[in-house]
Design a protein around this motif. Structure first.
Motif, short mmCIF file in Angstrom:
data_model
loop_
_atom_site.label_atom_id
_atom_site.label_comp_id
_atom_site.label_asym_id
_atom_site.label_seq_id
_atom_site.Cartn_x
_atom_site.Cartn_y
_atom_site.Cartn_z
N ALA A 78 0.82 -1.21 0.00
CA ALA A 78 0.00 0.00 0.00
C ALA A 78 0.86 1.27 0.00
O ALA A 78 0.55 2.23 -0.73
N PRO A 79 1.96 1.34 0.78
CA PRO A 79 2.79 2.55 0.73
C PRO A 79 3.39 2.80 -0.66
O PRO A 79 3.55 3.95 -1.06
N THR A 80 3.70 1.72 -1.39
CA THR A 80 4.28 1.91 -2.73
C THR A 80 3.24 2.42 -3.72
O THR A 80 3.59 2.89 -4.80
N PHE A 81 1.97 2.33 -3.35
CA PHE A 81 0.87 2.72 -4.24
C PHE A 81 0.45 4.17 -4.01
O PHE A 81 -0.38 4.69 -4.76
N LEU A 82 1.00 4.81 -3.01
CA LEU A 82 0.59 6.18 -2.69
C LEU A 82 0.77 7.18 -3.83
O LEU A 82 -0.11 8.02 -4.06
N PRO A 83 1.89 7.13 -4.60
CA PRO A 83 2.00 8.08 -5.71
C PRO A 83 0.87 7.94 -6.74
O PRO A 83 0.37 8.95 -7.25
N ALA A 84 0.48 6.70 -7.03
CA ALA A 84 -0.60 6.48 -8.00
C ALA A 84 -1.92 6.99 -7.45
O ALA A 84 -2.71 7.62 -8.16
N LEU A 85 -2.19 6.75 -6.17
CA LEU A 85 -3.42 7.23 -5.56
C LEU A 85 -3.47 8.76 -5.56
O LEU A 85 -4.51 9.36 -5.86
N ALA A 86 -2.35 9.37 -5.21
CA ALA A 86 -2.30 10.84 -5.18
C ALA A 86 -2.48 11.41 -6.58
O ALA A 86 -3.16 12.43 -6.76
N THR A 87 -1.88 10.77 -7.58
CA THR A 87 -2.03 11.23 -8.96
C THR A 87 -3.48 11.12 -9.41
O THR A 87 -4.03 12.04 -10.05
N TYR A 88 -4.11 10.01 -9.08
CA TYR A 88 -5.52 9.81 -9.47
C TYR A 88 -6.41 10.91 -8.88
O TYR A 88 -7.28 11.44 -9.57
N GLU A 89 -6.17 11.26 -7.62
CA GLU A 89 -7.03 12.22 -6.96
C GLU A 89 -6.87 13.62 -7.55
O GLU A 89 -7.77 14.47 -7.41
N GLU A 90 -5.77 13.89 -8.23
CA GLU A 90 -5.57 15.19 -8.85
C GLU A 90 -6.29 15.32 -10.19
O GLU A 90 -6.42 16.42 -10.72
#
Length: 256
Positions: A78-90
């Protein structure tokens, strides 16, 4: 850039995610104390922790092994997925529900990996290749896992998967659809991509021990760094060389 995104993660879904990651690490730490679960008796009761911390395959069985691998996958991936999640939310049109569905799809894939890994650990234990805590006692298995993981760092398939992980914006732009389950579908695909990046490194748990907290921490950092565009490009290949060298060194030290 990523640090700026992290600072904007203030919604309830982000707080819930960080809480779940922390909870997973706490439970894994409790499981790692299986040598003396009474150390945590003041928190809940010795009997509860004794049952929780028993992860030996001959006692715990497949169900608890699957739980252990599931928690490991969630805590580490899950921590390695944070950049993708943050990008999606933008992205315009994204919403908290979509972020949750994206993460759900991602973790479903790692849940499938956990099923396979738990079965592999149980099988390896039955045939005497690993200890009750999942650490290899076979010279050949240890060397093979290290060399395999090292060689995989140079594979075209891993490069292809890493390219998608390192450029989540491009991934989302190519796959964005105005459909109800688009976020979940993208989460599943990203889960497969991430699995393609990290499965060999995750299997190194059989080298250090599947409940080895030091290995979990180091592996989480390495897999996180690999997915960052600037850092990842200077980590992947040297790590591969290091793993290959470690495998042959181990083989030379104990097999000859």
């Amino acid at each position: 850039m990523f640090a700026t995104r992290i600072r904007t993660m203030g919604g309830w879904h982000w707080l819930a995610l960080f809480g779940l990651i922390l909870a997973a690490w706490v439970v894994l730490y409790a499981m790692s104390l299986n040598s003396d679960p009474r150390d945590l008796s003041a928190l809940y009761g010795a009997q509860f922790w004794a049952a929780l911390c028993t992860v030996s395959p001959d006692v715990a069985g497949f169900g608890k092994l699957f739980l252990m691998w599931g928690l490991m996958s969630a805590a580490m991936m899950a921590p390695t997925f944070l950049p993708a999640l943050a990008t999606y939310e933008e992205l315009p049109g994204s919403e908290a529900r979509g972020t949750t569905e994206l993460l759900t799809g991602y973790l479903v894939i790692w849940g499938g990996f956990s099923l396979i890994a738990a079965g592999a650990q149980l099988t390896l234990f039955i045939y005497g290749f690993v200890t009750p805590t999942g650490q290899s006692i076979s010279i050949w298995l240890t060397a093979a896992l290290l060399i395999l993981a090292g060689l995989y760092q140079f594979s075209r398939f891993k490069d292809a998967c890493l390219s998608k992980c390192r450029m989540p914006l491009t991934f989302f732009m190519e796959r964005w659809r105005d459909t109800r389950w688009n976020a979940l579908t993208m989460g599943l695909e990203l889960g497969f991509v991430c699995l393609g990046c990290c499965w060999a490194l995750m299997l190194l748990g059989f080298v250090g021990g599947t409940m080895n907290m030091l290995w979990m921490g180091i592996a989480t950092l390495l897999m996180t760094f690999e997915k960052l565009p600037d850092i990842g490009r200077v980590v992947t290949k040297p790590l591969g060389l290091l793993l290959i060298a470690a495998g042959f060194a181990y083989l030379g030290a104990f097999a000859l």
